[in-house]
Design an enzyme around this catalytic site. Structure first.
Site, PDB file in Angstrom:
ATOM      1  N   HIS A 194      18.223  -7.496  12.695  1.00  0.00           N
ATOM      2  CA  HIS A 194      17.948  -6.511  13.743  1.00  0.00           C
ATOM      3  C   HIS A 194      18.079  -7.274  15.059  1.00  0.00           C
ATOM      4  O   HIS A 194      17.200  -8.058  15.410  1.00  0.00           O
ATOM      5  CB  HIS A 194      16.544  -5.918  13.586  1.00  0.00           C
ATOM      6  CG  HIS A 194      16.233  -4.870  14.618  1.00  0.00           C
ATOM      7  ND1 HIS A 194      16.066  -3.536  14.305  1.00  0.00           N
ATOM      8  CD2 HIS A 194      16.113  -4.954  15.962  1.00  0.00           C
ATOM      9  CE1 HIS A 194      15.842  -2.851  15.422  1.00  0.00           C
ATOM     10  NE2 HIS A 194      15.863  -3.700  16.443  1.00  0.00           N
ATOM     11  N   LYS A 205      16.272  -9.729   5.481  1.00  0.00           N
ATOM     12  CA  LYS A 205      16.317  -9.023   6.761  1.00  0.00           C
ATOM     13  C   LYS A 205      15.435  -9.729   7.783  1.00  0.00           C
ATOM     14  O   LYS A 205      14.254  -9.991   7.530  1.00  0.00           O
ATOM     15  CB  LYS A 205      15.822  -7.579   6.555  1.00  0.00           C
ATOM     16  CG  LYS A 205      15.797  -6.719   7.812  1.00  0.00           C
ATOM     17  CD  LYS A 205      17.184  -6.336   8.286  1.00  0.00           C
ATOM     18  CE  LYS A 205      17.172  -5.611   9.621  1.00  0.00           C
ATOM     19  NZ  LYS A 205      16.825  -4.220   9.532  1.00  0.00           N
ATOM     20  N   HIS A 247      23.233  -2.177  12.673  1.00  0.00           N
ATOM     21  CA  HIS A 247      23.236  -1.025  13.586  1.00  0.00           C
ATOM     22  C   HIS A 247      23.586  -1.399  15.021  1.00  0.00           C
ATOM     23  O   HIS A 247      22.768  -1.255  15.925  1.00  0.00           O
ATOM     24  CB  HIS A 247      21.909  -0.259  13.523  1.00  0.00           C
ATOM     25  CG  HIS A 247      20.661  -1.095  13.497  1.00  0.00           C
ATOM     26  ND1 HIS A 247      20.404  -2.080  14.410  1.00  0.00           N
ATOM     27  CD2 HIS A 247      19.596  -1.083  12.655  1.00  0.00           C
ATOM     28  CE1 HIS A 247      19.241  -2.634  14.133  1.00  0.00           C
ATOM     29  NE2 HIS A 247      18.732  -2.054  13.069  1.00  0.00           N
ATOM     30  N   ALA A 282       7.751   7.977  17.230  1.00  0.00           N
ATOM     31  CA  ALA A 282       8.173   6.915  16.302  1.00  0.00           C
ATOM     32  C   ALA A 282       9.688   6.772  16.335  1.00  0.00           C
ATOM     33  O   ALA A 282      10.413   7.760  16.467  1.00  0.00           O
ATOM     34  CB  ALA A 282       7.699   7.256  14.895  1.00  0.00           C
ATOM     35  N   HIS A 336      16.568   3.194   4.983  1.00  0.00           N
ATOM     36  CA  HIS A 336      15.118   3.109   4.792  1.00  0.00           C
ATOM     37  C   HIS A 336      14.690   4.253   3.876  1.00  0.00           C
ATOM     38  O   HIS A 336      14.810   5.416   4.251  1.00  0.00           O
ATOM     39  CB  HIS A 336      14.385   3.236   6.126  1.00  0.00           C
ATOM     40  CG  HIS A 336      14.771   2.176   7.099  1.00  0.00           C
ATOM     41  ND1 HIS A 336      14.066   1.001   7.241  1.00  0.00           N
ATOM     42  CD2 HIS A 336      15.818   2.086   7.960  1.00  0.00           C
ATOM     43  CE1 HIS A 336      14.655   0.239   8.154  1.00  0.00           C
ATOM     44  NE2 HIS A 336      15.721   0.882   8.607  1.00  0.00           N
ATOM     45  N   LEU A 337      14.182   3.895   2.691  1.00  0.00           N
ATOM     46  CA  LEU A 337      13.750   4.954   1.765  1.00  0.00           C
ATOM     47  C   LEU A 337      12.238   5.158   1.780  1.00  0.00           C
ATOM     48  O   LEU A 337      11.750   6.135   1.244  1.00  0.00           O
ATOM     49  CB  LEU A 337      14.211   4.639   0.337  1.00  0.00           C
ATOM     50  CG  LEU A 337      15.732   4.575   0.117  1.00  0.00           C
ATOM     51  CD1 LEU A 337      16.039   4.359  -1.358  1.00  0.00           C
ATOM     52  CD2 LEU A 337      16.434   5.823   0.627  1.00  0.00           C
ATOM     53  N   ARG A 338      11.502   4.196   2.387  1.00  0.00           N
ATOM     54  CA  ARG A 338      10.023   4.227   2.348  1.00  0.00           C
ATOM     55  C   ARG A 338       9.529   4.138   0.905  1.00  0.00           C
ATOM     56  O   ARG A 338      10.240   3.675   0.035  1.00  0.00           O
ATOM     57  CB  ARG A 338       9.449   5.479   3.046  1.00  0.00           C
ATOM     58  CG  ARG A 338      10.050   5.771   4.413  1.00  0.00           C
ATOM     59  CD  ARG A 338       9.711   4.728   5.449  1.00  0.00           C
ATOM     60  NE  ARG A 338      10.067   5.175   6.777  1.00  0.00           N
ATOM     61  CZ  ARG A 338      10.627   4.416   7.711  1.00  0.00           C
ATOM     62  NH1 ARG A 338      10.895   3.139   7.478  1.00  0.00           N
ATOM     63  NH2 ARG A 338      10.908   4.905   8.892  1.00  0.00           N
ATOM     64  N   ASP A 352      21.233   3.604   8.576  1.00  0.00           N
ATOM     65  CA  ASP A 352      19.903   3.372   9.157  1.00  0.00           C
ATOM     66  C   ASP A 352      19.080   4.661   9.140  1.00  0.00           C
ATOM     67  O   ASP A 352      18.243   4.881  10.015  1.00  0.00           O
ATOM     68  CB  ASP A 352      20.003   2.814  10.587  1.00  0.00           C
ATOM     69  CG  ASP A 352      18.700   2.159  11.037  1.00  0.00           C
ATOM     70  OD1 ASP A 352      17.842   1.873  10.178  1.00  0.00           O
ATOM     71  OD2 ASP A 352      18.538   1.940  12.252  1.00  0.00           O
ATOM     72  N   HIS A 362      10.658   9.766   9.494  1.00  0.00           N
ATOM     73  CA  HIS A 362       9.290   9.790  10.027  1.00  0.00           C
ATOM     74  C   HIS A 362       8.815  11.235   9.971  1.00  0.00           C
ATOM     75  O   HIS A 362       9.608  12.145  10.267  1.00  0.00           O
ATOM     76  CB  HIS A 362       9.253   9.319  11.479  1.00  0.00           C
ATOM     77  CG  HIS A 362       9.564   7.871  11.650  1.00  0.00           C
ATOM     78  ND1 HIS A 362       8.600   6.888  11.582  1.00  0.00           N
ATOM     79  CD2 HIS A 362      10.724   7.226  11.862  1.00  0.00           C
ATOM     80  CE1 HIS A 362       9.166   5.704  11.755  1.00  0.00           C
ATOM     81  NE2 HIS A 362      10.454   5.878  11.917  1.00  0.00           N
ATOM     82  N   LEU A 417      15.671   2.783  17.329  1.00  0.00           N
ATOM     83  CA  LEU A 417      15.864   1.445  17.889  1.00  0.00           C
ATOM     84  C   LEU A 417      16.895   0.701  17.060  1.00  0.00           C
ATOM     85  O   LEU A 417      16.785   0.739  15.831  1.00  0.00           O
ATOM     86  CB  LEU A 417      14.534   0.685  17.909  1.00  0.00           C
ATOM     87  CG  LEU A 417      13.542   1.211  18.956  1.00  0.00           C
ATOM     88  CD1 LEU A 417      12.163   0.618  18.737  1.00  0.00           C
ATOM     89  CD2 LEU A 417      14.031   0.932  20.378  1.00  0.00           C
ATOM     90  N   ASN A 436      11.184  -2.917   5.113  1.00  0.00           N
ATOM     91  CA  ASN A 436      10.054  -2.795   6.055  1.00  0.00           C
ATOM     92  C   ASN A 436       9.039  -1.752   5.599  1.00  0.00           C
ATOM     93  O   ASN A 436       8.730  -0.801   6.303  1.00  0.00           O
ATOM     94  CB  ASN A 436      10.545  -2.521   7.488  1.00  0.00           C
ATOM     95  CG  ASN A 436      11.315  -1.224   7.634  1.00  0.00           C
ATOM     96  OD1 ASN A 436      11.910  -0.742   6.665  1.00  0.00           O
ATOM     97  ND2 ASN A 436      11.299  -0.656   8.816  1.00  0.00           N
ATOM     98  N   HIS A 450      22.795   0.205   4.796  1.00  0.00           N
ATOM     99  CA  HIS A 450      21.531   0.024   5.555  1.00  0.00           C
ATOM    100  C   HIS A 450      20.750   1.338   5.512  1.00  0.00           C
ATOM    101  O   HIS A 450      21.102   2.290   6.209  1.00  0.00           O
ATOM    102  CB  HIS A 450      21.849  -0.338   7.004  1.00  0.00           C
ATOM    103  CG  HIS A 450      20.637  -0.594   7.850  1.00  0.00           C
ATOM    104  ND1 HIS A 450      20.552  -1.654   8.720  1.00  0.00           N
ATOM    105  CD2 HIS A 450      19.451   0.071   7.975  1.00  0.00           C
ATOM    106  CE1 HIS A 450      19.379  -1.640   9.342  1.00  0.00           C
ATOM    107  NE2 HIS A 450      18.689  -0.584   8.901  1.00  0.00           N
TER     108      HIS A 450
END
Ligand code: DOR
Ligand code: ZN
Length: 351
Positions: free
Chosen positions: A136, A99, A174, A263, A15-17, A247, A251, A219, A41, A13
């Protein structure tokens, strides 16, 4: 000085953007992880197999040439997701899960799902085709206390879903509470759960007492100590339902240290396996790290284990106070403080 050699781990899990941010996040995550489940996302989100294929290409173009890293792609479910999208995704060799973000639950979830029951035909198709559902698990009702949102989600949504879809494979992402641990333990092997390193290392006191720490705000939010202990117990127990998912969610510092709100997301991609080693070592469970980090997630996703190894040693190093992040910078977890483990080889290289 303790040392530990384990099979190369994977991150189930992350987030690489995208765009200017992708170079740093991909370089960090591909240092030691062989594969990672890439969260969809983006803005706009990854909605179709074609979106996922082009995002995957962009990620691969940022992987340094001396590394091998396989991005395992996911699709973002919306109220409009069609059965055809699922059928196509299930046939694709690059897509491993869809997801579910309840709309408004977290960062970049505005396009998420408003009526979870409305997605039941989609879950039906996922169950039929074997495509995994990553969830989530938090309700978004503003009347529900933020510390209770995961617990209520289990009662309101997860219990009905597992009753209705007895062979749908679900990843409860998560997890942060003792209730989630118990729920996963009580459900058969069709349910797995990722556990982040920040939820293992910290509880809400670490974030709130003595001044709010934006770098630790994420979150689902950090919970009280008793939940942290339940997560540590689950992660180190040898139960194959629980596996590593960082996760890691970057940011810019300006979006976290901001008068208009902080954020949600903790960045651990710079030192994830080292921080997990810290947790397992300080709980006398180093022997359990390899299964948690390198085996149980792959088993759940029906993939082979990696064959290379990495070696960790117990030694102090100081985490940089800031990291470059596209045109800007970010504050990673442990910024300016010591980390107690280090990886001493590229995967597979002998030491
Ligand atoms: O804290 C979080 N940040 N939780 C999520 O679920 C999403 C993530 C992000 O994308 O920043
Ligand atoms: Zn996430």
């Amino acid at each position: 000085m303790r040392t530990l050699t384990i099979l190369q781990p994977d991150d189930w899990h992350v987030h690489l953007r995208d765009g200017a941010y992708l170079a740093e996040t991909t370089q960090d995550i591909s240092r030691y992880f062989g594969r990672a489940i890439i969260m969809p996302n983006l803005v706009p989100p990854v909605l179709t197999s074609a979106d996922a294929a082009s995002y995957r290409d962009r990620i691969i173009s940022e992987v340094p040439s001396n590394r091998s890293f396989d991005p395992l792609m996911t699709l973002y479910l919306t109220d409009q997701t069609s059965k055809k999208t699922i059928t196509e995704a299930a046939k694709s060799s690059i897509i491993h899960a869809c997801k579910l973000y309840p709309a408004g639950a977290t960062t970049h979830s505005d396009a998420g799902v408003n009526t979870i029951e409305g997605l039941y035909p989609i879950f039906e198709e996922m169950q039929k085709t074997g495509l995994r559902l990553a969830i989530h698990g938090e309700v978004t009702d503003s009347k529900v206390d933020i510390f209770d949102r995961e617990k209520i989600f289990i009662e309101q949504y997860l219990e009905p879903i597992i009753r209705q879809f007895p062979s749908l494979k679900i990843i409860f992402e998560h997890i942060t509470t003792a209730e989630a641990v118990q729920f996963v333990q009580a459900t058969d092997s069709r349910m797995g759960a990722t556990i982040t390193v920040h939820h293992l290392l910290y509880n809400r006191n670490d974030m709130l007492a003595g001044g709010i720490k934006p770098a630790l705000y994420c979150l689902p939010v950090l919970k009280r100590d008793q939940h942290q202990q339940a997560l540590i117990q689950a992660a180190t127990s040898g139960d194959p339902s629980f596996f590593l998912g960082t996760d890691s969610a970057p940011h810019p510092a300006s979006a976290k240290e901001n008068a208009c709100g902080c954020a949600a997301g903790c960045y651990t991609g710079h030192a994830a396996i080292e921080l997990y080693a810290e947790v397992f070592a300080s709980n006398n469970a180093l022997q359990a790290l390899e299964n948690f980090a390198s085996c149980y997630g792959a088993d759940f996703y029906g993939l082979a284990h990696n064959t290379k190894t990495i070696k960790l040693i117990e030694t102090e190093w100081t985490c940089p106070a800031r990291k470059r992040f596209g045109e800007t910078d970010l504050v990673p977890v442990r910024a300016g403080e010591n980390i107690h483990w280090q990886v001493v080889n590229e995967p597979g290289e002998s030491t």
